[in-house]
Design a protein around this motif. Sequence first.
Motif, mmCIF file in Angstrom:
data_model
loop_
_atom_site.group_PDB
_atom_site.id
_atom_site.type_symbol
_atom_site.label_atom_id
_atom_site.label_comp_id
_atom_site.label_asym_id
_atom_site.label_seq_id
_atom_site.Cartn_x
_atom_site.Cartn_y
_atom_site.Cartn_z
ATOM 1 N N GLU A 1 0.831 -1.202 0.000
ATOM 2 C CA GLU A 1 0.000 0.000 0.000
ATOM 3 C C GLU A 1 0.863 1.249 0.000
ATOM 4 O O GLU A 1 1.885 1.326 0.688
ATOM 5 C CB GLU A 1 -0.913 -0.006 1.224
ATOM 6 C CG GLU A 1 -1.915 -1.157 1.236
ATOM 7 C CD GLU A 1 -2.765 -1.146 2.495
ATOM 8 O OE1 GLU A 1 -2.553 -0.258 3.349
ATOM 9 O OE2 GLU A 1 -3.630 -2.030 2.620
ATOM 10 N N GLY A 2 0.453 2.262 -0.777
ATOM 11 C CA GLY A 2 1.149 3.531 -0.805
ATOM 12 C C GLY A 2 2.612 3.365 -1.181
ATOM 13 O O GLY A 2 2.972 2.622 -2.105
ATOM 14 N N LEU A 3 3.495 4.063 -0.458
ATOM 15 C CA LEU A 3 4.922 3.995 -0.716
ATOM 16 C C LEU A 3 5.483 2.603 -0.429
ATOM 17 O O LEU A 3 6.556 2.255 -0.916
ATOM 18 C CB LEU A 3 5.639 5.053 0.142
ATOM 19 C CG LEU A 3 7.123 5.306 -0.114
ATOM 20 C CD1 LEU A 3 7.381 5.697 -1.565
ATOM 21 C CD2 LEU A 3 7.632 6.399 0.826
ATOM 22 N N GLY A 4 4.743 1.794 0.327
ATOM 23 C CA GLY A 4 5.177 0.425 0.594
ATOM 24 C C GLY A 4 5.350 -0.391 -0.665
ATOM 25 O O GLY A 4 6.169 -1.320 -0.704
ATOM 26 N N LEU A 5 4.595 -0.066 -1.723
ATOM 27 C CA LEU A 5 4.737 -0.799 -2.983
ATOM 28 C C LEU A 5 6.144 -0.636 -3.541
ATOM 29 O O LEU A 5 6.733 -1.592 -4.050
ATOM 30 C CB LEU A 5 3.696 -0.310 -3.997
ATOM 31 C CG LEU A 5 3.697 -1.001 -5.364
ATOM 32 C CD1 LEU A 5 3.407 -2.482 -5.235
ATOM 33 C CD2 LEU A 5 2.677 -0.336 -6.293
ATOM 34 N N ALA A 6 6.706 0.579 -3.443
ATOM 35 C CA ALA A 6 8.057 0.820 -3.944
ATOM 36 C C ALA A 6 9.096 0.117 -3.077
ATOM 37 O O ALA A 6 10.029 -0.509 -3.591
ATOM 38 C CB ALA A 6 8.338 2.318 -3.994
ATOM 39 N N VAL A 7 8.953 0.215 -1.757
ATOM 40 C CA VAL A 7 9.929 -0.408 -0.856
ATOM 41 C C VAL A 7 9.903 -1.923 -1.013
ATOM 42 O O VAL A 7 10.949 -2.575 -1.143
ATOM 43 C CB VAL A 7 9.657 -0.004 0.599
ATOM 44 C CG1 VAL A 7 10.658 -0.690 1.537
ATOM 45 C CG2 VAL A 7 9.738 1.506 0.770
ATOM 46 N N SER A 8 8.712 -2.504 -1.001
ATOM 47 C CA SER A 8 8.618 -3.961 -1.122
ATOM 48 C C SER A 8 9.121 -4.440 -2.481
ATOM 49 O O SER A 8 9.758 -5.495 -2.585
ATOM 50 C CB SER A 8 7.185 -4.441 -0.883
ATOM 51 O OG SER A 8 6.315 -3.987 -1.892
ATOM 52 N N ASN A 9 8.891 -3.644 -3.539
ATOM 53 C CA ASN A 9 9.389 -3.996 -4.864
ATOM 54 C C ASN A 9 10.910 -4.087 -4.876
ATOM 55 O O ASN A 9 11.498 -5.016 -5.439
ATOM 56 C CB ASN A 9 8.907 -2.970 -5.887
ATOM 57 C CG ASN A 9 9.546 -3.139 -7.257
ATOM 58 O OD1 ASN A 9 10.491 -2.443 -7.584
ATOM 59 N ND2 ASN A 9 9.023 -4.069 -8.055
ATOM 60 N N ARG A 10 11.578 -3.125 -4.219
ATOM 61 C CA ARG A 10 13.045 -3.140 -4.195
ATOM 62 C C ARG A 10 13.557 -4.349 -3.414
ATOM 63 O O ARG A 10 14.544 -4.984 -3.805
ATOM 64 C CB ARG A 10 13.592 -1.854 -3.569
ATOM 65 C CG ARG A 10 13.221 -0.544 -4.282
ATOM 66 C CD ARG A 10 13.225 -0.613 -5.795
ATOM 67 N NE ARG A 10 13.102 0.682 -6.412
ATOM 68 C CZ ARG A 10 11.967 1.206 -6.873
ATOM 69 N NH1 ARG A 10 10.831 0.517 -6.784
ATOM 70 N NH2 ARG A 10 11.958 2.391 -7.436
ATOM 71 N N ILE A 11 12.902 -4.681 -2.305
ATOM 72 C CA ILE A 11 13.340 -5.835 -1.513
ATOM 73 C C ILE A 11 13.085 -7.130 -2.281
ATOM 74 O O ILE A 11 13.928 -8.035 -2.307
ATOM 75 C CB ILE A 11 12.629 -5.843 -0.152
ATOM 76 C CG1 ILE A 11 13.101 -4.643 0.682
ATOM 77 C CG2 ILE A 11 12.905 -7.151 0.597
ATOM 78 C CD1 ILE A 11 12.352 -4.474 1.988
ATOM 79 N N LYS A 12 11.924 -7.238 -2.921
ATOM 80 C CA LYS A 12 11.627 -8.438 -3.702
ATOM 81 C C LYS A 12 12.640 -8.627 -4.829
ATOM 82 O O LYS A 12 13.091 -9.746 -5.101
ATOM 83 C CB LYS A 12 10.217 -8.339 -4.303
ATOM 84 C CG LYS A 12 9.080 -8.432 -3.303
ATOM 85 C CD LYS A 12 7.765 -8.189 -4.026
ATOM 86 C CE LYS A 12 6.585 -8.076 -3.099
ATOM 87 N NZ LYS A 12 5.338 -7.739 -3.812
#
Length: 341
Positions: free
Chosen positions: A320-331
Amino acid sequence: MKTVILSPQSDKTAMQTAATLIKAGEVVGMPTETVYGLAANALNGAAVEKIFRAKGRPQDNPLIVHIADFQQIYDLCPHVPDSAARLAEAFWPGPLTMIVPKGDCIPNEVSCGLDTVGIRLPSHPMARELIRAAGVPLAAPSANTSGRPSTTTAEHVLNDMDGKIAAILDGGACGVGVESTVVSLAGEKPRLLRPGGITLEQLETVLGEVEVDRALYEKISDDTRVSAPGMKYRHYAPKAPVTAVRGAPAESAAYILAHAARADGVLCFDECAAAFAGLFVVSFGRSDDLPTQAREVFDALRAFDETDVHTIWAQCPSDEGLGLAVSNRIKKAAGFHIIEL
């Protein structure tokens, strides 16, 4: 080649030196609000080739062109959709890249042979000043060795690029910390190709429905042709393999604690760090503090390269929100090796 650090804060000639190097066809590390970039004259194919060589970047991974004023987009891309102006009014200058049909002035070295190109107007004043001083738009992918975590300080850039580029313009630490959001406006419907500092929800307030490319959630095949950077190849990865664990913070912490070996490292939310006593732990913000996670995630991943950890376990925020970008980088750092709880 000796790579020099240029500090405009203490040297009034630093910006002009950087601009002169750009005009001469050299590559300069440039700060932006997202991450540092490797900047070269976007209209000079030979200069752009130096970016690919310095990074070790695959030749089918297109670059983003940075401009200093919105009207420049029409000089580079004569067929710009009306939606671009609406997005620019809402989010430029800022961490948003638009994929639009390219003009003939954009060399194939930038677009990797595609008929589209990504355009961005950064909000970092030093980046815009360099573009204006050089007098040309700048192609500028992230200033890291291809595949490694992106660079958010001049020191990071020097670690990866010393001897490979002419200079680095030191603008301090980057404020956003993850690369720009990339949205394609070249198809029938807008499509999110890479999440970043401008969230999917924010894009939808301007564009209405926005399709989400599958590359955000799964590894795509090597023979897929992509129109934006960061979609196909393994990115952001430290030296040790990463396993991403998704779920409620307490639940993911318990899973990691049950499965991690003594020689492993943990990337975790601040409030969970104490649970991993005895392991090498790097925290990157509270679970509810996504802006801090975005600023810290690349620094945190790089920290593991100074250790001998065998495996890195990473707690991962929601999408959700900016979490999509952070989780994408970790994935992507994990090569999509993800445990869903």
